[in-house]
Design a protein around this motif. Sequence first.
Motif, mmCIF file in Angstrom:
data_model
loop_
_atom_site.group_PDB
_atom_site.id
_atom_site.type_symbol
_atom_site.label_atom_id
_atom_site.label_comp_id
_atom_site.label_asym_id
_atom_site.label_seq_id
_atom_site.Cartn_x
_atom_site.Cartn_y
_atom_site.Cartn_z
ATOM 1 N N SER A 159 18.504 -11.609 68.764
ATOM 2 C CA SER A 159 18.059 -12.131 67.448
ATOM 3 C C SER A 159 18.641 -11.376 66.262
ATOM 4 C CB SER A 159 16.454 -12.121 67.453
ATOM 5 O OG SER A 159 16.009 -12.419 66.090
ATOM 6 N N ARG A 165 17.450 -13.418 60.974
ATOM 7 C CA ARG A 165 16.520 -12.928 59.557
ATOM 8 C C ARG A 165 16.885 -13.979 58.564
ATOM 9 N NH1 ARG A 165 14.047 -6.985 60.321
ATOM 10 N NH2 ARG A 165 13.172 -7.458 62.296
ATOM 11 N N GLU A 166 18.173 -14.447 58.678
ATOM 12 C CA GLU A 166 18.933 -15.045 57.469
ATOM 13 C C GLU A 166 18.351 -16.279 57.700
ATOM 14 O OE1 GLU A 166 22.987 -14.155 57.577
ATOM 15 O OE2 GLU A 166 22.841 -11.926 57.247
ATOM 16 N N LEU A 167 18.165 -16.895 58.648
ATOM 17 C CA LEU A 167 17.710 -18.271 58.887
ATOM 18 C C LEU A 167 16.250 -18.639 58.438
ATOM 19 C CD1 LEU A 167 19.817 -18.983 62.138
ATOM 20 C CD2 LEU A 167 20.667 -19.343 59.560
ATOM 21 N N ASP A 168 16.207 -19.796 58.011
ATOM 22 C CA ASP A 168 14.740 -20.359 57.613
ATOM 23 C C ASP A 168 14.523 -21.538 58.361
ATOM 24 O OD1 ASP A 168 12.367 -20.246 56.342
ATOM 25 O OD2 ASP A 168 12.852 -21.316 54.763
ATOM 26 N N GLU A 169 14.848 -21.519 59.511
ATOM 27 C CA GLU A 169 14.865 -22.788 60.483
ATOM 28 C C GLU A 169 13.673 -22.834 61.404
ATOM 29 O OE1 GLU A 169 18.740 -24.059 62.225
ATOM 30 O OE2 GLU A 169 19.694 -23.293 60.542
ATOM 31 N N PRO A 170 13.229 -23.573 61.963
ATOM 32 C CA PRO A 170 11.925 -23.303 62.493
ATOM 33 C C PRO A 170 12.112 -22.726 64.042
ATOM 34 C CG PRO A 170 11.894 -25.652 61.875
ATOM 35 C CD PRO A 170 13.125 -25.004 61.456
ATOM 36 N N ALA A 172 14.516 -20.307 64.461
ATOM 37 C CA ALA A 172 14.643 -18.975 64.271
ATOM 38 C C ALA A 172 13.296 -18.399 63.772
ATOM 39 C CB ALA A 172 15.759 -19.064 62.964
ATOM 40 N N LEU A 173 12.551 -19.057 63.219
ATOM 41 C CA LEU A 173 10.995 -18.566 62.782
ATOM 42 C C LEU A 173 10.229 -18.351 64.029
ATOM 43 C CD1 LEU A 173 10.275 -20.682 59.962
ATOM 44 C CD2 LEU A 173 10.995 -18.382 59.551
ATOM 45 N N ARG A 176 11.336 -14.988 65.641
ATOM 46 C CA ARG A 176 10.845 -13.960 64.914
ATOM 47 C C ARG A 176 9.477 -13.510 65.098
ATOM 48 N NH1 ARG A 176 14.297 -15.951 60.771
ATOM 49 N NH2 ARG A 176 12.285 -16.086 59.327
ATOM 50 N N THR A 177 8.645 -14.544 65.539
ATOM 51 C CA THR A 177 7.322 -14.299 65.723
ATOM 52 C C THR A 177 6.946 -12.975 66.404
ATOM 53 O OG1 THR A 177 6.948 -16.652 66.079
ATOM 54 C CG2 THR A 177 5.221 -15.266 66.694
#
Length: 193
Positions: A159, A165-170, A172-173, A176-177
Amino acid sequence: MAAVQKKMSADERRAQILAIAAEEFAVGGLHGTSTETIARRAEITQAYVFRLFGSKRALFIQVVKQAFEQLTGSMRAAAGDRSGLEALSAMGRTYDALLGDRTALLLQLQGFAAASEPEVRDAVRESFARMWHTVADTTGLDPVAVKSFLAFGMLLNNSAALELRELDEPWALGVRTRIQPGLFTHITSETNR
């Protein structure tokens, strides 16, 4: 008038070369990095690099082992005199913070990538074994919990390398959980028989 550059001691020069080599190998790996580039950046001859380290492979192995040891030593220090899940949680927080050091992170991944070479594979195995023993011996947890912890660590490595951390896609989120320490209370040898 040009500034006179202070002559480095052998130890200072060795440390300088190791720092430069770490940066270069982190990006280019064992086969994509030249000792000529490392020598040029250090303003020395390639022959001097070989005199100090023997070979490019030996230099690569040394910086990869240092990256692993930095991580393992920091996790050991973070745990302090704690044990069990409390130690594991402290190690996890430290591990997560250390992922910001892209050079050390990428060196670990480059070590795995070059593991087709027996000398590199042996060094990476040794480093990974030291990490395993540090987590297992410090926490006192069973092998399944240690394996799960290190598996999550490998996911965090990937990751961080992919800069998710640069991505705001589901997806990727989701990667990062945050992992809660209580997860590991349910992951034991007893529950996986």
